[in-house]
Design an enzyme around this catalytic site. Sequence first.
Site, mmCIF file in Angstrom:
data_model
loop_
_atom_site.group_PDB
_atom_site.id
_atom_site.type_symbol
_atom_site.label_atom_id
_atom_site.label_comp_id
_atom_site.label_asym_id
_atom_site.label_seq_id
_atom_site.Cartn_x
_atom_site.Cartn_y
_atom_site.Cartn_z
ATOM 1 N N HIS A 168 0.875 -1.335 0.124
ATOM 2 C CA HIS A 168 0.069 0.085 -0.033
ATOM 3 C C HIS A 168 0.842 1.170 0.075
ATOM 4 O O HIS A 168 1.486 1.417 0.960
ATOM 5 C CB HIS A 168 -0.904 -0.015 1.270
ATOM 6 C CG HIS A 168 -1.672 -1.207 1.516
ATOM 7 N ND1 HIS A 168 -2.959 -1.225 0.944
ATOM 8 C CD2 HIS A 168 -1.403 -2.257 1.818
ATOM 9 C CE1 HIS A 168 -3.548 -2.360 1.336
ATOM 10 N NE2 HIS A 168 -2.679 -3.152 1.995
ATOM 11 N N PHE A 169 1.029 1.840 -1.291
ATOM 12 C CA PHE A 169 1.961 3.021 -1.273
ATOM 13 C C PHE A 169 1.071 4.500 -1.284
ATOM 14 O O PHE A 169 1.925 5.304 -1.143
ATOM 15 C CB PHE A 169 2.932 3.013 -2.599
ATOM 16 C CG PHE A 169 3.888 2.004 -2.511
ATOM 17 C CD1 PHE A 169 4.380 1.501 -1.231
ATOM 18 C CD2 PHE A 169 4.607 1.718 -3.564
ATOM 19 C CE1 PHE A 169 5.451 0.404 -1.186
ATOM 20 C CE2 PHE A 169 5.621 0.735 -3.307
ATOM 21 C CZ PHE A 169 5.963 0.258 -2.150
ATOM 22 N N ARG A 170 -0.001 4.490 -0.885
ATOM 23 C CA ARG A 170 -0.866 5.487 -0.365
ATOM 24 C C ARG A 170 -1.091 6.636 -1.226
ATOM 25 O O ARG A 170 -1.722 7.795 -0.727
ATOM 26 C CB ARG A 170 -0.179 6.098 0.815
ATOM 27 C CG ARG A 170 0.069 4.961 1.875
ATOM 28 C CD ARG A 170 -1.192 4.277 2.647
ATOM 29 N NE ARG A 170 -1.231 3.493 3.575
ATOM 30 C CZ ARG A 170 -1.947 2.617 4.011
ATOM 31 N NH1 ARG A 170 -3.078 2.242 3.537
ATOM 32 N NH2 ARG A 170 -1.664 1.868 5.127
ATOM 33 N N ASN A 192 -6.532 0.881 -2.085
ATOM 34 C CA ASN A 192 -7.515 1.572 -0.916
ATOM 35 C C ASN A 192 -6.969 2.983 -0.738
ATOM 36 O O ASN A 192 -6.283 3.075 0.420
ATOM 37 C CB ASN A 192 -7.593 0.713 0.308
ATOM 38 C CG ASN A 192 -6.173 0.288 0.857
ATOM 39 O OD1 ASN A 192 -5.215 -0.008 0.051
ATOM 40 N ND2 ASN A 192 -6.130 0.071 2.332
ATOM 41 N N HIS A 213 -9.114 -10.289 0.436
ATOM 42 C CA HIS A 213 -8.964 -9.837 2.005
ATOM 43 C C HIS A 213 -9.943 -10.529 2.386
ATOM 44 O O HIS A 213 -10.974 -10.090 2.378
ATOM 45 C CB HIS A 213 -8.937 -8.242 2.328
ATOM 46 C CG HIS A 213 -8.634 -8.037 3.890
ATOM 47 N ND1 HIS A 213 -7.531 -7.386 4.016
ATOM 48 C CD2 HIS A 213 -9.247 -8.536 4.563
ATOM 49 C CE1 HIS A 213 -7.761 -7.309 5.458
ATOM 50 N NE2 HIS A 213 -8.828 -8.008 5.904
ATOM 51 N N HIS A 241 -2.633 -12.547 2.902
ATOM 52 C CA HIS A 241 -2.148 -12.704 4.299
ATOM 53 C C HIS A 241 -2.918 -13.557 5.140
ATOM 54 O O HIS A 241 -3.722 -13.249 5.951
ATOM 55 C CB HIS A 241 -2.285 -11.157 4.792
ATOM 56 C CG HIS A 241 -3.375 -10.267 4.273
ATOM 57 N ND1 HIS A 241 -4.776 -10.772 4.245
ATOM 58 C CD2 HIS A 241 -3.431 -9.070 4.058
ATOM 59 C CE1 HIS A 241 -5.586 -9.800 4.026
ATOM 60 N NE2 HIS A 241 -4.883 -8.583 3.806
ATOM 61 N N ASP A 256 2.339 -6.925 2.387
ATOM 62 C CA ASP A 256 1.321 -5.939 3.051
ATOM 63 C C ASP A 256 1.772 -4.753 3.568
ATOM 64 O O ASP A 256 1.140 -4.352 4.800
ATOM 65 C CB ASP A 256 0.456 -6.909 3.992
ATOM 66 C CG ASP A 256 -1.014 -6.157 4.207
ATOM 67 O OD1 ASP A 256 -1.275 -4.993 3.594
ATOM 68 O OD2 ASP A 256 -1.840 -6.767 5.199
ATOM 69 N N HIS A 262 1.313 3.703 8.204
ATOM 70 C CA HIS A 262 0.539 4.654 9.018
ATOM 71 C C HIS A 262 1.581 5.304 9.929
ATOM 72 O O HIS A 262 2.732 4.947 10.551
ATOM 73 C CB HIS A 262 -0.397 4.270 9.876
ATOM 74 C CG HIS A 262 -1.260 3.400 9.353
ATOM 75 N ND1 HIS A 262 -2.333 3.923 8.351
ATOM 76 C CD2 HIS A 262 -1.579 2.109 8.918
ATOM 77 C CE1 HIS A 262 -3.220 2.897 7.948
ATOM 78 N NE2 HIS A 262 -2.550 1.662 8.360
HETATM 79 O O1 DOR Z 1 -3.655 -3.953 8.209
HETATM 80 C C1 DOR Z 1 -4.084 -3.723 7.114
HETATM 81 N N1 DOR Z 1 -3.874 -2.437 6.852
HETATM 82 N N2 DOR Z 1 -5.013 -4.577 6.487
HETATM 83 C C2 DOR Z 1 -5.395 -4.190 5.348
HETATM 84 O O2 DOR Z 1 -5.996 -4.832 4.504
HETATM 85 C C3 DOR Z 1 -5.208 -2.763 4.849
HETATM 86 C C4 DOR Z 1 -4.118 -2.097 5.563
HETATM 87 C C5 DOR Z 1 -3.908 -0.765 5.107
HETATM 88 O O3 DOR Z 1 -4.124 -0.202 4.101
HETATM 89 O O4 DOR Z 1 -3.730 0.195 6.091
#
Ligand code: DOR
Length: 442
Positions: free
Chosen positions: A63-65, A95, A180, A234, A305, A309
């Site tokens: 996830h590179f946001r 996402n 997921h 996962h 994964d 944050h």
């Molecule tokens: O822990 C998680 N963080 N599981 C996910 O499915 C999404 C991911 C996130 O995008 O933060």
Amino acid sequence: MSQVFDLVLKGAEVATPNGLEKISVGVSNGRIAGLGKIDADGAECLDLGGLTVLPGVIDSQVHFREPGLEHKEDLESGTRAAALGGVTGVFEMPNTNPSTLTADDLANKLARAKGRTWVDHAFFMGSSEENAHALAELELLPGCCGIKIFMGSSTGSLLVEDDEALLKVLKSGRRRVSIHAEDEARLRERMALVRDGGPVSLHPEWRDVEAARLATDRILRLARKAGRKIHVLHISTAEEIPLLAANKDLATMEATPQHLTLAAPECYEEWGSLAQMNPPIREARHREALWQAVRDGVVDVIGSDHAPHTLEEKQRDYPRSPSGMPGVQTLLPLLLDHFNAGRLTLQRLIDLTSAGANRIFNIAGKGRIALGYDADFTVVDLKANRTIEPDWLASKCGWSPFEGKAIKGWPVMTIVRGHVVMREGSLLGAPIGEPIRFQETL
Ligand code: DOR
């Protein structure tokens, strides 16, 4: 006249489909053009004595946001972390904000990636009831690695919950769909456990074994009904493994280094909400079952994964603390350390970090060291003793649950299509990442 290559790798043990071979590798125009005894005259030559050349590591879940959450990570910083960790290709999750749901959303990500990414990349298309009808076309767009379904809500707003909607998504298209698997109805039912706060060690009780097992069981039945292949991401419970092992014609599965390395309750005692992710880290019996599944061949791929944050966000009181931890940079060091501890063979490590992604996602020209394939290499020192130092970590989030961990085995060079992008912990040149190609969309 002998062939003149752009680049020659010599002196190393090279992991080809035949096993480890003491051969040279010649690169022309970004592809592998020679294997064996090679005349390096006229070529840039890398002398890699004492080192091992692996196929470039592909991390099929990051996830590179970007766009929307760039304070946590962006495509430049995320791929920088990847290159420093020996990763040559990444599949990025939908996402973001906005979620990746349309052709324009994908085009936007590809445009942002151009000239800013250190490794090759592809993007997942998110699924919803609204875009279900369009997915068969969307999944074939260049730069797309496939469709992702969130059956349980996690970071962001993507969710496909009930059987009818799931079938609609599964029936739209042909490529393998990544899942997921946590059961949203059960998560909602059990939310009362944590709604008013509590210790983060409650996380695996709220999002319990049954929530994961139920979802995996349900998606297997729905995928069978729809005649659609799936990839379950996962895996976190011992209970899901026999279900997946009984359906190998239909389903592949991923394990993460976190679930293979950490265990509850210690991880929550030591790291608090930094160890909080979805699906959760659980007790050691699940970790041991995952290692058994690695040895038994049930696990098809290891993805990080990588879900960064900020520390500030993580410091919110549970359950308002967000789920996820970074991992793209530590994926390979952790696995090399597990290799040196005897938990998996080098052959299995290669299968899980490059060949596996090739098989599952039908990548074109990546995932093995063979003539005609892209010249993607991860050069490792299998015997190096290092420590995961905070100042080595490149993710914008600025932390890792593996900080301070002593590691045996280390990536010393990352080569993407013949470009050396990382050498001994330094990035070289410019970000040259390109979209990954797939058999379906060649
Ligand atoms: O822990 C998680 N963080 N599981 C996910 O499915 C999404 C991911 C996130 O995008 O933060």
